[in-house]
Design a protein around this motif. Sequence first.
Motif, PDB file in Angstrom:
ATOM      1  N   UNK A  74       1.057  -1.267   0.282  1.00 53.31           N
ATOM      2  CA  UNK A  74      -0.332  -0.560  -0.742  1.00 53.31           C
ATOM      3  C   UNK A  74       0.852   1.191   0.050  1.00 53.31           C
ATOM      4  N   UNK A  75       0.591   1.982  -1.153  1.00 52.21           N
ATOM      5  CA  UNK A  75       1.261   3.822  -0.910  1.00 52.21           C
ATOM      6  C   UNK A  75       1.037   4.649   0.294  1.00 52.21           C
ATOM      7  N   UNK A  76       1.589   5.334   1.283  1.00 51.99           N
ATOM      8  CA  UNK A  76       1.567   5.914   2.231  1.00 51.99           C
ATOM      9  C   UNK A  76       1.845   7.075   1.927  1.00 51.99           C
ATOM     10  N   UNK A  77       0.940   8.122   2.480  1.00 47.56           N
ATOM     11  CA  UNK A  77       1.796   9.583   2.598  1.00 47.56           C
ATOM     12  C   UNK A  77       3.092   9.603   3.909  1.00 47.56           C
ATOM     13  N   UNK A  78       4.156   9.885   3.429  1.00 48.81           N
ATOM     14  CA  UNK A  78       5.276  10.498   4.501  1.00 48.81           C
ATOM     15  C   UNK A  78       4.481  11.226   5.458  1.00 48.81           C
ATOM     16  N   UNK A  79       4.752  11.014   6.480  1.00 54.08           N
ATOM     17  CA  UNK A  79       3.901  11.763   7.610  1.00 54.08           C
ATOM     18  C   UNK A  79       2.873  11.494   8.384  1.00 54.08           C
ATOM     19  N   UNK A  80       1.885  10.215   7.635  1.00 54.26           N
ATOM     20  CA  UNK A  80       0.577   9.873   8.325  1.00 54.26           C
ATOM     21  C   UNK A  80       1.041   8.801   9.772  1.00 54.26           C
ATOM     22  N   UNK A  81       1.903   8.221   9.862  1.00 55.52           N
ATOM     23  CA  UNK A  81       2.173   7.488  10.646  1.00 55.52           C
ATOM     24  C   UNK A  81       3.682   8.068  11.534  1.00 55.52           C
TER      25      UNK A  81
END
Length: 84
Positions: A74-81
Amino acid sequence: MKVRMEGVAIGRKVDVSLHGSYEELLRTLARMFPSPNEGAGADVEGEAAAQDGERRRGRGHHPSVVTYEDGEGDWLLVGDVPWE
C-alpha cells in the motif's frame, strides 16, 4: 532505503536511521533531488525550499508529495504514521 522521484531516471539510497524526524528526511530528499530551476547553489537553495515546504505543508500547500510503499504494497503519505 531506495528512493526515487517520479520523472527522474536514477534512484538513490538514503539511510533513514540517520534522520531524527520527517523534517530532516524531507531536507535530505530536497538536496538529493533539487528542482530543475535551481542553479549552482542547489544545496543551499534545496534546503531553503525544503524549509519553506515544511512551513507550507501545514497549510496544505507542500510543493510535492512524499509517499512510501509499506510491506503490504500500500502507498502511504510520509508523515501519516508517527516517526518512531
